[in-house]
Write a protein that holds these residues in place. Structure first.
Motif, PDB file in Angstrom:
ATOM      1  N   ARG A   2       0.915   8.143   2.839  1.00 30.06           N
ATOM      2  CA  ARG A   2       2.376   8.072   3.031  1.00 30.06           C
ATOM      3  C   ARG A   2       2.914   7.000   2.087  1.00 30.06           C
ATOM      4  NH1 ARG A   2       7.159   8.661   2.960  1.00 30.06           N
ATOM      5  NH2 ARG A   2       8.572   8.626   4.742  1.00 30.06           N
ATOM      6  N   THR A   3       3.126   7.400   0.845  1.00 34.05           N
ATOM      7  CA  THR A   3       3.548   6.460  -0.186  1.00 34.05           C
ATOM      8  C   THR A   3       4.914   6.862  -0.742  1.00 34.05           C
ATOM      9  OG1 THR A   3       1.276   5.951  -0.816  1.00 34.05           O
ATOM     10  CG2 THR A   3       2.983   5.471  -2.440  1.00 34.05           C
ATOM     11  N   ILE A   4       5.792   5.890  -0.829  1.00 33.29           N
ATOM     12  CA  ILE A   4       7.103   6.078  -1.449  1.00 33.29           C
ATOM     13  C   ILE A   4       6.999   5.600  -2.891  1.00 33.29           C
ATOM     14  CG2 ILE A   4       9.519   5.332  -1.430  1.00 33.29           C
ATOM     15  CD1 ILE A   4       9.133   4.901   1.638  1.00 33.29           C
ATOM     16  N   THR A   5       7.428   6.436  -3.822  1.00 30.86           N
ATOM     17  CA  THR A   5       7.344   6.036  -5.228  1.00 30.86           C
ATOM     18  C   THR A   5       8.724   5.976  -5.866  1.00 30.86           C
ATOM     19  OG1 THR A   5       6.052   6.341  -7.256  1.00 30.86           O
ATOM     20  CG2 THR A   5       7.102   8.313  -6.352  1.00 30.86           C
ATOM     21  N   SER A  42       8.655  -7.406  -8.580  1.00 28.21           N
ATOM     22  CA  SER A  42       9.695  -6.404  -8.344  1.00 28.21           C
ATOM     23  C   SER A  42       9.198  -5.058  -8.848  1.00 28.21           C
ATOM     24  CB  SER A  42      10.975  -6.792  -9.098  1.00 28.21           C
ATOM     25  OG  SER A  42      10.771  -6.688 -10.501  1.00 28.21           O
ATOM     26  N   VAL A  43       9.900  -3.983  -8.468  1.00 25.50           N
ATOM     27  CA  VAL A  43       9.492  -2.656  -8.946  1.00 25.50           C
ATOM     28  C   VAL A  43       9.728  -2.538 -10.448  1.00 25.50           C
ATOM     29  CG1 VAL A  43       9.714  -1.468  -6.735  1.00 25.50           C
ATOM     30  CG2 VAL A  43      11.709  -1.647  -8.232  1.00 25.50           C
ATOM     31  N   ASP A  44      10.731  -3.242 -10.975  1.00 25.29           N
ATOM     32  CA  ASP A  44      10.937  -3.268 -12.425  1.00 25.29           C
ATOM     33  C   ASP A  44       9.722  -3.874 -13.122  1.00 25.29           C
ATOM     34  OD1 ASP A  44      13.346  -2.026 -12.734  1.00 25.29           O
ATOM     35  OD2 ASP A  44      14.350  -3.727 -13.682  1.00 25.29           O
ATOM     36  N   GLU A  45       9.184  -4.926 -12.554  1.00 28.45           N
ATOM     37  CA  GLU A  45       8.001  -5.565 -13.131  1.00 28.45           C
ATOM     38  C   GLU A  45       6.789  -4.644 -13.043  1.00 28.45           C
ATOM     39  OE1 GLU A  45       9.080 -10.276 -12.305  1.00 28.45           O
ATOM     40  OE2 GLU A  45       8.132  -9.078 -10.730  1.00 28.45           O
ATOM     41  N   THR A  46       6.704  -3.870 -11.970  1.00 28.95           N
ATOM     42  CA  THR A  46       5.615  -2.892 -11.864  1.00 28.95           C
ATOM     43  C   THR A  46       5.717  -1.865 -12.982  1.00 28.95           C
ATOM     44  OG1 THR A  46       5.696  -3.108  -9.447  1.00 28.95           O
ATOM     45  CG2 THR A  46       4.447  -1.261 -10.343  1.00 28.95           C
ATOM     46  N   ALA A  47       6.934  -1.363 -13.222  1.00 25.88           N
ATOM     47  CA  ALA A  47       7.136  -0.382 -14.295  1.00 25.88           C
ATOM     48  C   ALA A  47       6.752  -0.968 -15.647  1.00 25.88           C
ATOM     49  CB  ALA A  47       8.589   0.090 -14.305  1.00 25.88           C
ATOM     50  N   ASN A  48       7.130  -2.219 -15.887  1.00 25.83           N
ATOM     51  CA  ASN A  48       6.780  -2.875 -17.150  1.00 25.83           C
ATOM     52  C   ASN A  48       5.267  -3.002 -17.299  1.00 25.83           C
ATOM     53  OD1 ASN A  48       9.485  -3.198 -17.821  1.00 25.83           O
ATOM     54  ND2 ASN A  48       9.611  -5.266 -16.978  1.00 25.83           N
ATOM     55  N   ARG A  49       4.601  -3.331 -16.199  1.00 25.87           N
ATOM     56  CA  ARG A  49       3.148  -3.496 -16.222  1.00 25.87           C
ATOM     57  C   ARG A  49       2.457  -2.159 -16.505  1.00 25.87           C
ATOM     58  NH1 ARG A  49      -0.069  -3.129 -11.761  1.00 25.87           N
ATOM     59  NH2 ARG A  49       1.664  -3.570 -10.347  1.00 25.87           N
ATOM     60  N   VAL A  50       2.894  -1.122 -15.819  1.00 31.08           N
ATOM     61  CA  VAL A  50       2.324   0.216 -16.020  1.00 31.08           C
ATOM     62  C   VAL A  50       2.513   0.656 -17.471  1.00 31.08           C
ATOM     63  CG1 VAL A  50       2.618   2.670 -15.457  1.00 31.08           C
ATOM     64  CG2 VAL A  50       2.543   0.963 -13.624  1.00 31.08           C
ATOM     65  N   LYS A  93      15.243   7.700  -9.602  1.00 32.33           N
ATOM     66  CA  LYS A  93      15.226   8.262  -8.250  1.00 32.33           C
ATOM     67  C   LYS A  93      14.051   7.715  -7.445  1.00 32.33           C
ATOM     68  CE  LYS A  93      15.758  12.618  -5.734  1.00 32.33           C
ATOM     69  NZ  LYS A  93      15.958  14.074  -5.824  1.00 32.33           N
ATOM     70  N   VAL A  94      14.225   7.690  -6.123  1.00 33.43           N
ATOM     71  CA  VAL A  94      13.143   7.331  -5.207  1.00 33.43           C
ATOM     72  C   VAL A  94      12.633   8.616  -4.557  1.00 33.43           C
ATOM     73  CG1 VAL A  94      12.540   6.092  -3.091  1.00 33.43           C
ATOM     74  CG2 VAL A  94      14.084   5.038  -4.766  1.00 33.43           C
ATOM     75  N   PHE A  95      11.310   8.757  -4.491  1.00 36.75           N
ATOM     76  CA  PHE A  95      10.690   9.953  -3.909  1.00 36.75           C
ATOM     77  C   PHE A  95       9.956   9.541  -2.631  1.00 36.75           C
ATOM     78  CE2 PHE A  95      11.345  10.651  -8.341  1.00 36.75           C
ATOM     79  CZ  PHE A  95      11.758  11.973  -8.432  1.00 36.75           C
ATOM     80  N   GLY A  96      10.515   9.950  -1.490  1.00 37.77           N
ATOM     81  CA  GLY A  96       9.980   9.491  -0.215  1.00 37.77           C
ATOM     82  C   GLY A  96       9.690  10.582   0.792  1.00 37.77           C
ATOM     83  N   PRO A 117       0.783  -1.247   0.000  1.00 33.01           N
ATOM     84  CA  PRO A 117       0.000   0.000   0.000  1.00 33.01           C
ATOM     85  C   PRO A 117       0.813   1.294   0.000  1.00 33.01           C
ATOM     86  CG  PRO A 117      -0.125  -1.086   2.132  1.00 33.01           C
ATOM     87  CD  PRO A 117       0.538  -2.056   1.206  1.00 33.01           C
ATOM     88  N   ASN A 118       2.079   1.230   0.425  1.00 31.08           N
ATOM     89  CA  ASN A 118       2.831   2.495   0.471  1.00 31.08           C
ATOM     90  C   ASN A 118       4.075   2.478  -0.418  1.00 31.08           C
ATOM     91  OD1 ASN A 118       4.194   0.647   2.022  1.00 31.08           O
ATOM     92  ND2 ASN A 118       4.746   2.078   3.646  1.00 31.08           N
ATOM     93  N   ILE A 119       4.086   1.577  -1.408  1.00 32.07           N
ATOM     94  CA  ILE A 119       5.166   1.565  -2.398  1.00 32.07           C
ATOM     95  C   ILE A 119       4.546   1.570  -3.794  1.00 32.07           C
ATOM     96  CG2 ILE A 119       7.135   0.312  -3.377  1.00 32.07           C
ATOM     97  CD1 ILE A 119       7.697  -0.824  -0.648  1.00 32.07           C
ATOM     98  N   SER A 120       4.958   2.533  -4.605  1.00 29.52           N
ATOM     99  CA  SER A 120       4.411   2.631  -5.963  1.00 29.52           C
ATOM    100  C   SER A 120       5.522   2.957  -6.953  1.00 29.52           C
ATOM    101  CB  SER A 120       3.319   3.701  -6.022  1.00 29.52           C
ATOM    102  OG  SER A 120       3.874   4.997  -5.823  1.00 29.52           O
TER     103      SER A 120
END
Length: 250
Positions: free
Chosen positions: A114-117, A65-73, A89-92, A13-16
């Protein structure tokens, strides 16, 4: 993003991930960003509570993984896969979603405030994207962006800075072009990224000596003026030269 209750046990819920999709338009000679509309209007109100634009993003699922999330998006928005992408970059910042409109949106979608992207940027020619889909994405020139939600203005600015730095030392500019291009196309792309005018003769003289830019036995078709020579970028040649020298000036 989706608020479907079936997803609530599957997402973190808090990682995008947010994707800055850059496209070069050879007709307008502009570097553009692909955005989607964010709109929310309650039944008891005559005016929308939220009406702006955002980057396409999504929470990361627990099993990816976050790479897989990016590919999906990327695939959901453009229908495309295996494009050049970079995690930049990470935005937190704990206050990154504290704007009133962002809070209203987050509460309506049942998102964590409170989401870190994790920011990725993707490169492609604008004409390869079919922008008629359920997200109704739109291209905007990098210097003419509309009102943006969340901290996406900052994310785009950071991505653009990173892109400009990388374009001077890596062959990523070719990701914004068709497989076959003219030297003028290449110059236009560099000028759009860097925001400067480049001397034609010096640019041509420098670029045609690069062994990884290969002249083809072809010229432009369907143009009213004298057709120009076409070239292609050879990743294999580039990688071979890079392994030998470890440093290349584009």
């Amino acid at each position: 993003m989706s608020s479907n209750a079936n997803f609530q046990t599957e997402i973190i819920p808090n990682i995008s991930v947010d994707c800055v999709i850059f496209g070069f338009d050879k007709n307008t000679k502009s570097l553009n960003v692909l955005l989607i509309e964010r709109f929310l209007k309650f039944d008891d109100s005559e005016v929308p509570s939220v009406n702006d634009y955002v980057l396409k993003g999504f929470h990361t699922y627990e099993n990816e993984s976050v790479d897989e999330t990016a590919n999906r998006v990327l695939k959901e928005l453009t229908g495309l896969e295996q494009l050049y992408k970079k995690q930049f970059k990470v935005f937190g910042d704990p206050n990154r979603l504290k704007n009133e409109k962002d809070i209203i949106w987050a509460q309506n979608q049942h998102f964590s405030e409170r989401t870190i992207t994790i920011g990725y940027y993707i490169l492609l020619p604008t004409d390869v994207v079919q922008i008629k889909n359920k997200y109704n994405p739109q291209w905007f020139p990098i210097n003419q962006l509309p009102e943006l939600g969340f901290d996406h203005k900052k994310i785009i600015a950071e991505a653009y800075t990173d892109l400009k730095e990388d374009a001077l030392s890596k062959p990523i500019v070719f990701e914004l072009l068709a497989d076959k291009f003219t030297i003028k196309d290449l110059q236009d792309t560099y000028e759009a990224i860097l925001g400067v005018e480049i001397d034609n003769r010096n640019f041509r003289r420098k670029l045609i000596t690069k062994k990884y830019i290969i002249a083809l036995d072809e010229k432009q078709t369907g143009v009213s003026k004298k057709p120009s020579q076409l070239y292609m970028f050879s990743k294999d040649v580039y990688q071979k030269i890079y392994k030998e020298s470890y440093l290349i000036n584009i």
